[in-house]
Write a protein that holds these residues in place. Structure first.
Motif: not given
Ligand SMILES: [Cu+2]
Length: 173
Positions: A42-56
């Protein structure tokens, strides 16, 4: 006298003050670790962990990154523009990004060849750190508060030129 085992009652001694303190300390440390693990999301939502991971599709992504690179070479990336960053042995496409300070950008990162890692390194600090698996595209959100220079480095050994796989982010005011 050692031939006969002692009874439990003989072994039992109540906890000493030091033992109680250590148990309390261990409990506090365990609670703190559990608490920060949950709170960090909750403190740092976008840090370190990708918010989306999809096949490309590797070719499709590579052409998107090359097009992005051509369009924004030497130019500040406008707010609201998605950034396409490809990790390719042994370079980053684009190899330089010019971003505005205080703006949150969405970066798509992918690898069309082998396993790479994306590290964005600022003065004395790793700002972002994400693994980039081939065939996958990840989204991270980046925001730089102050103007300055950042390095984009590969952090997974990907071959002979791995150490030279360095890109740049210039943050302007
Ligand atoms: Cu590498």
């Amino acid at each position: 006298m050692t031939i006969f085992p002692r009874s439990i009652e003989e072994w039992y001694k109540p906890l000493t003050r030091e033992e109680k303190i250590w148990i309390a300390l261990a409990f506090i440390v365990a609670l703190t670790l559990a608490g920060t693990t949950i709170a960090w999301h909750f403190i740092d939502r976008s840090h370190q962990v990708p918010s989306i991971a999809v096949e490309a599709d590797p070719r499709e992504f590579l052409s998107k990154a090359m097009e992005f690179s051509r369009t924004y070479s030497g130019k500040v990336v406008p707010e609201g523009t998605d950034i396409y960053l490809a990790a390719v042995r042994f370079t980053w496409i684009p190899s330089e990004l010019i971003l505005k300070a205080g703006v949150t950008y969405r970066i798509w990162v992918s690898s069309p060849d082998v396993l790479h890692g994306l590290s964005i390194i600022g003065p004395g600090d790793v700002v972002y750190n994400v693994m980039v698996m081939p065939g996958m595209a990840y989204v991270i959100h980046v925001k730089f508060d102050k103007p300055g220079e950042y390095e984009i480095r590969c952090n997974e050994f990907c071959g002979i030129g791995h150490a030279n796989m360095i890109g740049r982010i210039r943050v302007v005011g």
